[in-house]
Each structure stands twice: as structure tokens, then as C-alpha cells.
Write an enzyme that holds these catalytic residues in place. Structure first.
Site, PDB file in Angstrom:
ATOM      1  N   ASP A 116      67.995  41.288   0.024  1.00 56.38           N
ATOM      2  CA  ASP A 116      68.410  41.353   0.809  1.00 56.38           C
ATOM      3  C   ASP A 116      67.537  40.289   2.208  1.00 56.38           C
ATOM      4  OD1 ASP A 116      66.120  42.317   2.136  1.00 56.38           O
ATOM      5  OD2 ASP A 116      66.535  44.453   2.041  1.00 56.38           O
ATOM      6  N   GLU A 138      68.697  45.117  -6.926  1.00 52.52           N
ATOM      7  CA  GLU A 138      68.397  45.711  -5.681  1.00 52.52           C
ATOM      8  C   GLU A 138      69.372  46.089  -5.116  1.00 52.52           C
ATOM      9  OE1 GLU A 138      64.221  45.818  -3.598  1.00 52.52           O
ATOM     10  OE2 GLU A 138      65.110  45.023  -2.112  1.00 52.52           O
ATOM     11  N   GLU A 152      68.733  41.708   7.474  1.00 54.35           N
ATOM     12  CA  GLU A 152      68.382  42.535   5.771  1.00 54.35           C
ATOM     13  C   GLU A 152      69.727  43.711   5.905  1.00 54.35           C
ATOM     14  OE1 GLU A 152      66.172  42.781   7.909  1.00 54.35           O
ATOM     15  OE2 GLU A 152      64.400  40.772   6.750  1.00 54.35           O
ATOM     16  N   HIS A 228      55.820  43.397   9.245  1.00 58.06           N
ATOM     17  CA  HIS A 228      55.975  42.399   9.698  1.00 58.06           C
ATOM     18  C   HIS A 228      57.812  41.800  10.163  1.00 58.06           C
ATOM     19  CE1 HIS A 228      59.166  41.774   6.004  1.00 58.06           C
ATOM     20  NE2 HIS A 228      58.190  42.404   5.490  1.00 58.06           N
ATOM     21  N   ARG A 230      61.212  41.646  12.018  1.00 61.98           N
ATOM     22  CA  ARG A 230      61.884  41.068  12.718  1.00 61.98           C
ATOM     23  C   ARG A 230      62.711  41.835  14.560  1.00 61.98           C
ATOM     24  NH1 ARG A 230      62.913  36.578   9.863  1.00 61.98           N
ATOM     25  NH2 ARG A 230      63.230  34.679  10.981  1.00 61.98           N
ATOM     26  N   HIS A 261      50.553  38.955   7.898  1.00 56.76           N
ATOM     27  CA  HIS A 261      51.955  38.378   7.815  1.00 56.76           C
ATOM     28  C   HIS A 261      52.133  36.807   7.947  1.00 56.76           C
ATOM     29  CE1 HIS A 261      56.389  36.944   6.339  1.00 56.76           C
ATOM     30  NE2 HIS A 261      56.515  37.646   6.401  1.00 56.76           N
TER      31      HIS A 261
HETATM   32  C1  UD1 Z   1      61.673  36.776   5.397  1.00 56.24           C
HETATM   33  C2  UD1 Z   1      62.935  37.524   5.068  1.00 56.24           C
HETATM   34  C3  UD1 Z   1      62.292  39.463   4.659  1.00 56.24           C
HETATM   35  C4  UD1 Z   1      61.585  39.875   4.382  1.00 56.24           C
HETATM   36  C5  UD1 Z   1      60.177  38.778   4.339  1.00 56.24           C
HETATM   37  C6  UD1 Z   1      59.315  39.017   3.560  1.00 56.24           C
HETATM   38  C7  UD1 Z   1      64.666  37.112   6.407  1.00 56.24           C
HETATM   39  C8  UD1 Z   1      65.381  36.418   7.489  1.00 56.24           C
HETATM   40  N1  UD1 Z   1      63.601  37.692   5.966  1.00 56.24           N
HETATM   41  O1  UD1 Z   1      61.179  36.961   6.823  1.00 56.24           O
HETATM   42  O2  UD1 Z   1      63.347  40.027   5.036  1.00 56.24           O
HETATM   43  O3  UD1 Z   1      61.260  40.708   4.593  1.00 56.24           O
HETATM   44  O4  UD1 Z   1      60.720  37.319   4.862  1.00 56.24           O
HETATM   45  O5  UD1 Z   1      58.011  38.929   4.010  1.00 56.24           O
HETATM   46  O6  UD1 Z   1      65.142  36.245   5.487  1.00 56.24           O
HETATM   47  N2  UD1 Z   1      55.392  32.156   6.742  1.00 56.24           N
HETATM   48  C9  UD1 Z   1      54.701  30.758   6.480  1.00 56.24           C
HETATM   49  N3  UD1 Z   1      53.666  30.893   5.399  1.00 56.24           N
HETATM   50  C10 UD1 Z   1      54.739  31.678   4.171  1.00 56.24           C
HETATM   51  C11 UD1 Z   1      55.404  32.285   4.839  1.00 56.24           C
HETATM   52  C12 UD1 Z   1      56.318  32.696   5.914  1.00 56.24           C
HETATM   53  O7  UD1 Z   1      53.884  30.068   6.963  1.00 56.24           O
HETATM   54  O8  UD1 Z   1      54.442  31.485   2.769  1.00 56.24           O
HETATM   55  C13 UD1 Z   1      56.107  31.168   8.417  1.00 56.24           C
HETATM   56  C14 UD1 Z   1      56.360  30.316   8.578  1.00 56.24           C
HETATM   57  O9  UD1 Z   1      56.116  29.975   9.790  1.00 56.24           O
HETATM   58  C15 UD1 Z   1      57.632  31.039   8.608  1.00 56.24           C
HETATM   59  C16 UD1 Z   1      57.992  31.781   9.211  1.00 56.24           C
HETATM   60  O10 UD1 Z   1      56.676  32.603   8.043  1.00 56.24           O
HETATM   61  O11 UD1 Z   1      58.588  29.761   9.884  1.00 56.24           O
HETATM   62  C17 UD1 Z   1      58.782  32.896   8.417  1.00 56.24           C
HETATM   63  O12 UD1 Z   1      59.488  33.430   7.857  1.00 56.24           O
HETATM   64  P1  UD1 Z   1      60.927  33.551   7.485  1.00 56.24           P
HETATM   65  O13 UD1 Z   1      60.914  33.796   5.966  1.00 56.24           O
HETATM   66  O14 UD1 Z   1      61.741  32.536   8.152  1.00 56.24           O
HETATM   67  O15 UD1 Z   1      60.844  34.828   7.619  1.00 56.24           O
HETATM   68  P2  UD1 Z   1      59.914  36.077   7.429  1.00 56.24           P
HETATM   69  O16 UD1 Z   1      59.354  36.743   8.253  1.00 56.24           O
HETATM   70  O17 UD1 Z   1      58.965  35.897   6.504  1.00 56.24           O
HETATM   71  N1  UDP Z   2      52.159  41.774  -1.105  1.00 48.09           N
HETATM   72  C1  UDP Z   2      51.201  41.023  -1.415  1.00 48.09           C
HETATM   73  N2  UDP Z   2      50.103  40.831  -0.666  1.00 48.09           N
HETATM   74  C2  UDP Z   2      50.426  41.332   0.303  1.00 48.09           C
HETATM   75  C3  UDP Z   2      50.986  42.276   1.187  1.00 48.09           C
HETATM   76  C4  UDP Z   2      52.618  42.535   0.258  1.00 48.09           C
HETATM   77  O1  UDP Z   2      51.197  40.600  -2.939  1.00 48.09           O
HETATM   78  O2  UDP Z   2      49.148  40.718   1.489  1.00 48.09           O
HETATM   79  C5  UDP Z   2      53.073  42.772  -2.080  1.00 48.09           C
HETATM   80  C6  UDP Z   2      53.737  44.158  -2.234  1.00 48.09           C
HETATM   81  O3  UDP Z   2      52.969  44.612  -2.982  1.00 48.09           O
HETATM   82  C7  UDP Z   2      55.327  44.090  -2.009  1.00 48.09           C
HETATM   83  C8  UDP Z   2      55.542  43.128  -1.298  1.00 48.09           C
HETATM   84  O4  UDP Z   2      54.745  42.107  -1.069  1.00 48.09           O
HETATM   85  O5  UDP Z   2      55.947  43.958  -3.544  1.00 48.09           O
HETATM   86  C9  UDP Z   2      56.622  43.431  -0.326  1.00 48.09           C
HETATM   87  O6  UDP Z   2      56.370  42.190   0.925  1.00 48.09           O
HETATM   88  P1  UDP Z   2      56.506  42.078   1.910  1.00 48.09           P
HETATM   89  O7  UDP Z   2      55.997  43.592   2.667  1.00 48.09           O
HETATM   90  O8  UDP Z   2      56.650  40.812   2.474  1.00 48.09           O
HETATM   91  O9  UDP Z   2      58.037  41.943   2.175  1.00 48.09           O
HETATM   92  P2  UDP Z   2      59.428  43.255   1.847  1.00 48.09           P
HETATM   93  O10 UDP Z   2      59.191  44.000   0.394  1.00 48.09           O
HETATM   94  O11 UDP Z   2      59.071  44.059   3.154  1.00 48.09           O
HETATM   95  O12 UDP Z   2      61.002  42.678   1.958  1.00 48.09           O
END
Ligand code: UD1
Ligand code: UDP
Length: 400
Positions: A116, A138, A152, A228, A230, A261
């Protein structure tokens, strides 16, 4: 060349008898990669029937790369869209335009998306524009509340409208899809592929890498935290941090371990409010292998993560969910997951109860598997191989 395009004159492809079906997996974030990896691995077992094409948007960079490395996935295409501090408009526009070029070049017979995130919705939209059938892993998770989780809930609802094949993890998810008018014959209950990934990764006798080993050195009970979402940014996020601080102050025999995160909206408040406490370890996001071993070693999990709500019940770990809603009611109904929101007093009270009352703890610490038996990816690939591609074929070339 692929035949799922509608251009006349292309060779026919019949699943199982002709050239391999070209199946593109499109994913961008850590959880999508973890849940897609078992499907990719399974597809690789049928090289004569399926040509897997991995396309990553890299909506996440480092957190995606950790998973790609662990599961030995080298994507054929990497859109590399992530920018620090990106917003939803940035991700949406970069993914859509990036996919246009790659999908026009590859012309897959089928695209598979998972979950999502914004990558999922936008990839499904790109597939629709190019008349490439989309399968959604999913599928059917719902809270029924448009802003919770944000964005999401709407991402996955839109993906359901765009997809032609829906892999529902549970009967409840299937019911949600049926209620929205998705035809029953297009839904397959598979379980969640995260359990395939989990079971392939968790093991006894694991030696933790340095940073995690240090967190465990004291021998204290481990309370594992991730957060994490939003919709919690700002006040609710600060509230949940205050709850964690109160738990750390109250329990000298508990170590909170929080792989933080990388989102700056998370890093900021977490480091400001929780940094420097002797019984709170703020560490970098962990690769999946040490993370699941740490979950297995924990006493209690506090999280707003979707994936962790699915994994922890399999390991018999009680979960307090730091959210007001969940699209994963199965484990709540089974009593191993409880919604506690972000109010600091509620978080402290619920965690304290489990840390001090063995009967309350035992009632929640039961291993259950509502989300899968570890064979979801087999069912997914079986369904792909028997999918009626002919029915999806449209007359005339795609116009957009
Ligand atoms: C995203 C997804 C959320 C999911 C989450 C899993 C959307 C809108 N959000 O949220 O549904 O649950 O991922 O973790 O699709 N960043 C890094 N390195 C990384 C990842 C993120 O630096 O490897 C930082 C960057 O500054 C980036 C910010 O996190 O701009 C936000 O990343 P983004 O994917 O937009 O949102 P998430 O909060 O990670
Ligand atoms: N996870 C990971 N390392 C971490 C935290 C989470 O590998 O430091 C794994 C966790 O086991 C799960 C997935 O990441 O499988 C969940 O990701 P996240 O919480 O970022 O996203 P969401 O599931 O909420 O979309």
C-alpha cells in the site's frame, strides 16, 4: 518480446507451453522488498515458464538495498527516485514518469505489486495506462478510514481498482474485496508472503552483529520498538516517545531497543526526546536478518509497523500497536496484538501490565499464524501460471 501488448502481429504466448511469461515485480520500500522476495525466489524456480523482471523504484534507498542484498536480488531496472525529505508529490511524479519508460521498454505480460505504499498505487496506475495487467499482493486490507493510515488506506483501495488479480492474505481481506465489488474469481487467498520471508530467515543459534550484541549485553528484557507512520508525525509521535521514556524510567530491568526509521520526521523527535537514556538504545535500521532474530529475542514489541504486526504473532511475541486503527484485525481478535494508540499514559500502562503480570503476558504470548503458513509465494506463483491472460487482451494498441 512480450505479447501482453495489444499490437497486432505479435506471437501468442500460452502459459506453460510457449515462451516464458514476462512477469515484472515493481517495488520500492523495505516492506515491499521483504514481501516480494519470496515471490521472486519462487518464480526463479520456473525459468522455462516465467521470466522475472525486477524493477525497483527505490522510493527507499538504504533500507531497500539492505533487503536486496540479503535476498540476492539484482534488479534489472532501478529508478533511484529517493530524495532526502521527499513528499508524496515527489514520489508520485518520479515513480510514474520513471515507470513509463521502463514498462514501455519491457512490455511485461503481468506486473506484480505488493502492499500500500505510493510506489504500489503509482505502479498499478502506470500498468493500467499501458494496459499491462496488474496483480496485487496483500490485497484487501482496510481500516475503512481514509486518513488512517495515511496515505496507505487510499493507496491500497486504488490499487484494488486498478488490479485484475488480487492475492488476499486472509479470508477477511477477501471479504473486504468482495464488498467493494471485486469478482470472486479474481481473488486468491494465499496467506501473506511475509511469513515465507520470516520462516526462511529466523533460526536458532544466531550471533548478533556488534551494535545489537551491545544492546543485549546487560541481559535486560528487551522491548523492541519501531514507529514511522505519517499520520502520527508531530504531536502524536512526541506523545509515543514520552510513553517510551516513562517505561524506560520505570523498569530498570528493561532495555528498549529502537532501530530508528530514516525518515527525518522520525529521526528528529526520536533523537531529541529519547537520545542519551541508558536503557534506550537508538540504533540504525537493521537488516532483516538481525531484525527478526532480535524480534525473536524480545519480550515485547511496540510498533506501528504493518509487517511487524504480522510477523510477531508467528513468533509468539505480544505486540502493542502504537496506532488508533489497524487493517490487520486477525491477530487482535486472537488476542496477541492490542491497539494502544499514541497516548503516553495508555502506552505506559499497557506495557507495564505485560511486564509485571505473568498471567497477562502469557495470555498474549501465544504463537498464532493468521497471516500465513510460509507457502504464500507458492500459491501466488501457481495462480500466476494458471491466470487467463487471454481474457485480459484488448483489441488495438494501447493509447495514452
Ligand atoms: C514509506 C511508505 C509507507 C511504508 C514505509 C515503510 C508511502 C507514502 N509511505 O514511508 O507506507 O509503511 O515506507 O518503511 O509510500 N529515507 C532514507 N533512506 C531510506 C528510506 C527513507 O533516507 O532508505 C528517508 C528519506 O529522507 C526519505 C524519507 O525517509 O525522503 C521518507 O521516505 P518515504 O518512502 O517517502 O516515506 P516513509 O516514511 O519511509
Ligand atoms: N524491519 C527490518 N529492519 C528494521 C525494522 C523493520 O528489517 O530495522 C522489517 C520488519 O521485520 C518487517 C518490515 O521491515 O518485515 C516492516 O517494515 P516497515 O515497518 O518499515 O513498514 P510497514 O510494514 O509498516 O509498511
Amino acid at each position: 518480446m512480450s505479447t501482453m501488448t495489444t499490437n497486432p502481429g505479435q506471437a501468442e504466448k500460452v502459459p506453460g507451453s510457449g515462451p516464458a511469461l514476462k512477469v515484472a515485480t515493481v517495488f520500492g520500500t523495505r516492506p515491499e522488498a521483504i514481501k516480494m522476495a519470496p515471490v521472486i525466489r519462487r518464480m526463479r524456480q520456473f525459468p522455462e515458464r516465467i521470466e522475472p523482471v525486477e524493477i525497483v523504484t527505490a522510493q527507499h534507498r538504504q533500507m531497500l538495498d539492505q533487503v536486496l542484498e540479503l535476498f540476492s536480488i539484482v534488479p534489472r531496472h532501478d529508478l533511484d527516485v529517493m530524495k532526502p525529505g521527499q513528499d508524496l508529490f515527489d514520489v508520485t511524479s518520479r515513480v510514474l514518469l520513471g515507470l513509463k519508460t521502463v514498462l514501455q521498454e519491457e512490455r511485461p505480460d503481468l506486473m506484480v505489486v505488493q502492499g500500500d505504499t505510493t510506489t504500489v498505487f503509482v505502479a498499478a496506475l502506470a500498468g493500467f495506462y499501458l494496459r499491462i495487467p496488474v496483480a496485487h499482493l496483500e490485497a484487501g486490507l482496510r481500516t475503512g478510514q481514509r486518513y488512517s493510515p495515511f496515505p496507505e488506506e487510499i493507496n491500497r483501495t486504488l490499487a484494488s481498482h486498478l488490479a485484475v488479480l488480487h492475492f488476499a492474505p486472509t479470508p477477511k481481506a477477501r471479504e473486504n474485496l468482495l464488498a467493494e465489488g471485486v469478482p470472486a474469481e479474481r481473488i486468491v487467498i494465499t496467506g501473506n508472503t511475509v511469513i515465507d520471508a520470516l520462516l526462511a530467515t529466523v533460526r536458532q543459534g544466531y550471533e548478533f552483529p556488534g551494535e545489537v550484541a551491545e544492546c543485549l549485553q546487560s541481559g535486560r528484557r528487551v522491548l523492541l520498538v519501531t514507529a514511522h507512520r505519517r499520520e502520527s508525525f508531530g504531536g502524536p509521535f512526541e506523545d509515543l516517545c514520552r510513553g517510551l521514556l516513562a517505561i524506560a524510567d520505570r523498569f530498570e530491568d528493561v532495555q528498549i531497543v529502537y532501530p530508528v526509521h530514516l525518515n527525518p520526521n522520525v529521526q528528529g523527535p526520536v533523537r531529541r526526546l529519547l537520545g542519551g537514556h541508558a536503557r534506550i538504545s537508538l540504533i540504525e535500521p537493521l537488516s532483516y536478518e538481525p531484525f527478526v532474530q532480535l524480534m525473536n529475542r524480545s519480550t515485547l514489541v511496540l510498533t506501528d509497523s504493518g509487517g511487524i504486526q504480522e510477523e510477531a504473532p508467528s513468533l509468539g511475541k505480544p505486540v502493542l500497536v502504537l496506532r488508533e486503527t489497524t487493517e490487520r484485525p486477525e491477530a487482535v481478535d486472537a488476542g496477541t496484538v492490542r491497539l494502544v494508540g499514541t497516548d503516553p499514559e495508555r502506552i505506559t500502562a499497557e506495557a507495564s501490565r505485560l511486564l509485571t503480570d505473568p498471567a497477562a503476558y502469557a495470555a498474549m504470548a501465544r504463537a498464532i499464524n493468521p497471516y500465513g503458513d510460509g507457502r504464500a509465494s507458492e500459491r501466488v506463483v501457481d495462480a500466476i501460471l494458471s491466470f487467463d491472460f487471454e481474457r485480459e487482451r484488448l483489441p488495438g494498441p494501447a493509447q495514452f
